[in-house]
Design an enzyme around this catalytic site. Sequence first.
Site, PDB file in Angstrom:
ATOM      1  CE1 TYR A 244       0.727   1.259   4.227  1.00 35.35           C
ATOM      2  CE2 TYR A 244      -1.311   2.569   3.740  1.00 35.35           C
ATOM      3  CZ  TYR A 244      -0.210   2.496   4.745  1.00 35.35           C
ATOM      4  OH  TYR A 244       0.029   2.923   5.496  1.00 35.35           O
ATOM      5  CG  PHE A 246       5.510   1.806  -3.459  1.00 34.03           C
ATOM      6  CD1 PHE A 246       6.099   3.169  -3.301  1.00 34.03           C
ATOM      7  CD2 PHE A 246       6.172   0.729  -2.678  1.00 34.03           C
ATOM      8  CE1 PHE A 246       7.091   3.229  -2.549  1.00 34.03           C
ATOM      9  CE2 PHE A 246       7.397   1.080  -1.878  1.00 34.03           C
ATOM     10  CZ  PHE A 246       7.704   2.318  -1.682  1.00 34.03           C
ATOM     11  CB  SER A 247      -0.535  -0.635  -4.716  1.00 30.33           C
ATOM     12  OG  SER A 247      -0.857  -0.767  -3.406  1.00 30.33           O
ATOM     13  CB  THR A 255      -5.684  -6.615  -8.750  1.00 32.83           C
ATOM     14  OG1 THR A 255      -5.594  -5.891  -7.639  1.00 32.83           O
ATOM     15  CG2 THR A 255      -4.646  -6.136  -9.786  1.00 32.83           C
ATOM     16  CB  ALA A 257      -6.249  -5.162  -3.886  1.00 28.17           C
ATOM     17  CD  GLU A 307      -6.194  -9.679 -13.415  1.00 30.36           C
ATOM     18  OE1 GLU A 307      -5.551  -9.906 -14.632  1.00 30.36           O
ATOM     19  OE2 GLU A 307      -6.292 -10.497 -12.456  1.00 30.36           O
ATOM     20  N   GLY A 308      -7.607  -4.171 -15.907  1.00 30.06           N
ATOM     21  CA  GLY A 308      -7.299  -3.240 -17.074  1.00 30.06           C
ATOM     22  C   GLY A 308      -7.799  -3.655 -18.595  1.00 30.06           C
ATOM     23  CB  THR A 309      -8.886  -6.778 -19.980  1.00 28.47           C
ATOM     24  OG1 THR A 309      -9.850  -7.124 -19.154  1.00 28.47           O
ATOM     25  CG2 THR A 309      -7.801  -7.362 -19.371  1.00 28.47           C
ATOM     26  CE1 TYR A 515       1.367 -13.038  -0.375  1.00 35.44           C
ATOM     27  CE2 TYR A 515       3.473 -13.732   0.447  1.00 35.44           C
ATOM     28  CZ  TYR A 515       3.007 -12.857  -0.336  1.00 35.44           C
ATOM     29  OH  TYR A 515       3.417 -11.804  -1.106  1.00 35.44           O
TER      30      TYR A 515
END
Length: 607
Positions: A244, A246-247, A255, A257, A307-309, A515
């Site tokens: 967080y 930088f995003s 995405t 998140a 996702e930007g599509t 993770y």
Amino acid sequence: MANNQNSIKNTELDGRMSRDVESVIPKKRQDVLKWYGWGYKDSKFYVKDGMICFQGDQYPLEGCQLPYFTEWVRKKFDIIVNDRNGYPKMPESFPQPTINQSFVNAIKDSDISLSSQGEDRLIRCHGQTLHDIYLLWKNAYQRIPDFVVWPKNHEEVNRIVNLAHENNVVLIPYGGGTSVSGSITCPQNEHRMICVVDTSQMNHMLWLNKENLTVCFESGIVGQDLERELRKLGLTVGHEPDSYEFSTLGGWVATRASGMKKNVYGNIEDLIVKVKMVTTRGTLERECSAPRVSSGPDFNHIIMGSEGTLGIVTEVVLKVRPLPPVKRYGSLVFPDFDSGVRFMREVARRRCQPASVRLMDNEQFEFGQALKPIKGLVGNLVDYFKKAYVSKIKGIDLSKMCAATLLFEGEREDVHRQEALIYEIAKRFNGFPAGGQNGERGYILTFVIAYIRDFALNHEIVAESFETSVAWDRCSALCKNVKQRVRDECKKYNIDFFLISCRVTQTYDSGCCIYFYFGFRHTGLERPVETYEAIECGAREEILSNGGSISHHHGVGKLRNKWYKKSVSETGLRLYESAKLELDPKNIFALGNLIPEETTDGVTSKL
Ligand SMILES: Cc1cc2nc3c(=O)[nH]c(=O)nc-3n(C[C@H](O)[C@H](O)[C@H](O)COP(=O)(O)OP(=O)(O)OC[C@H]3O[C@@H](n4cnc5c(N)ncnc54)[C@H](O)[C@@H]3O)c2cc1C
């Protein structure tokens, strides 16, 4: 009458709260951020006199010498660290751009900020996957964006999208560039002009409604800027993905998140009231801001995870909460990972999760301990007695022991009650409290750990993380089987020195998020990144066959698009393709995410 209505609207939205936000990340990102890796330019692990040290005044490890970490690296990877500087230099020449002159002229005429400089193009050609960073280090990108634009608001985005559609130019929405799925990486076979739409100048807070506890931000706001502005007003969104710093808000939406404090505040899908996305067919936005609407399928969910599509997210209305008066850390120790998982399951069953609860396996616990800075004699003695207490009095095998970190947030009394309950549940699974300091360190280190990868690359170690979500009854088996699969794969590739470890980071009613960290020393190996990818691919197959998901929060991108169809079914895939065909008939958002490029071409060829 009209005036009256306007004033009601203004009071509701408290337009006085509208403000410009000065970001920690300037328009020229490379002035502050590393161009070849993670984070701030001045923050890094380095070696001095044979010892690993950390510098970076944003972080509490600043100026620390790390003898235990140095020793951990030696043991784990059989490496004596050295102070070689193998970091790459910014190239002097860049791939020739493909220029669509009519688009460029129209952008210039529209007075939209732009750049065609090589450096601006190169630093926006990738995200943060190992693959991306390795290509950057080797200066091996064939295809980088041809052009960068910085819209200032929704209207400018509209103009850019219309012009790109008219001129058949590919657009890549770019937020913070922290993608770990290959989602912003330029499609390498694209012949059309590629223009990156950098959203960083769209970072205004547009309004705040204190009565409804909602706020509207433009999508380019960076996480830490957003929280800082709200904190000044005594508020928080509470969305804190580990990236967080930088995003951006737009990236979080695109995405789907997940933040570490989702138990109190929710994941991004729980936090969104309304979202605006510019598509080639117009703006997609739900009309009403009511908290819940029964009106057919929720199109916010077409936007989230796109996702930007499908288009560019420009504005987002989010829920805010008053800042919690109390924030307290805690930690627990368990004799083994399975006991820890049973504890996590019980906490979820009783729905008493604190803001965050994370369970680390033994490998990760040891790794966290290794990151402790140098101590004086007193510190070392205290550690000795703590170890003796755990192993002798509590009878715990130090090679199996694992730990959970806890973060409590809320009113004082609620936090007290929650702590008591959590510690009582832990006791039933042979866990015991290990202090707030250990918990706090765990969360603070989260931000520092991201810097290790660049250091590792410089020492012939490739590393990355991958994640999944799974039902509770399969959690322990999945962790065990995936680790075993990675060990087997390493053996196959003659890799002797590696790390595979996992943690349970999020809990839900019916399951959890897991993770994994995986890294290995690649000395003598010809194609380290391809080998890494082959092993990670094997691990994903193992995850899927153990009932795990394609991703809990990293998204699909290009890295996992081969599993997308299986994940959503043939019919689901066709539904997505139809939405794509409707919203983006020329495939100008040709990022290649979700569906592999051949299929994306398939969409275009159906026209
Ligand atoms: C160290 C590290 C830790 C991380 N921790 C977490 C975590 O805890 N939780 C988590 O969920 N993720 C995490 N991630 C992954 C990543 O930070 C998230 O996916 C994040 O949401 C991406 O945001 P961004 O602004 O950097 O987007 P980018 O990387 O710039 O873009 C990601 C995708 O979103 C699209 N996009 C970006 N902005 C827009 C927009 N305005 N409109 C439409 N599409 C857009 C891009 O085209 C791309 O497809 C982590 C990554 C790293 C490197």
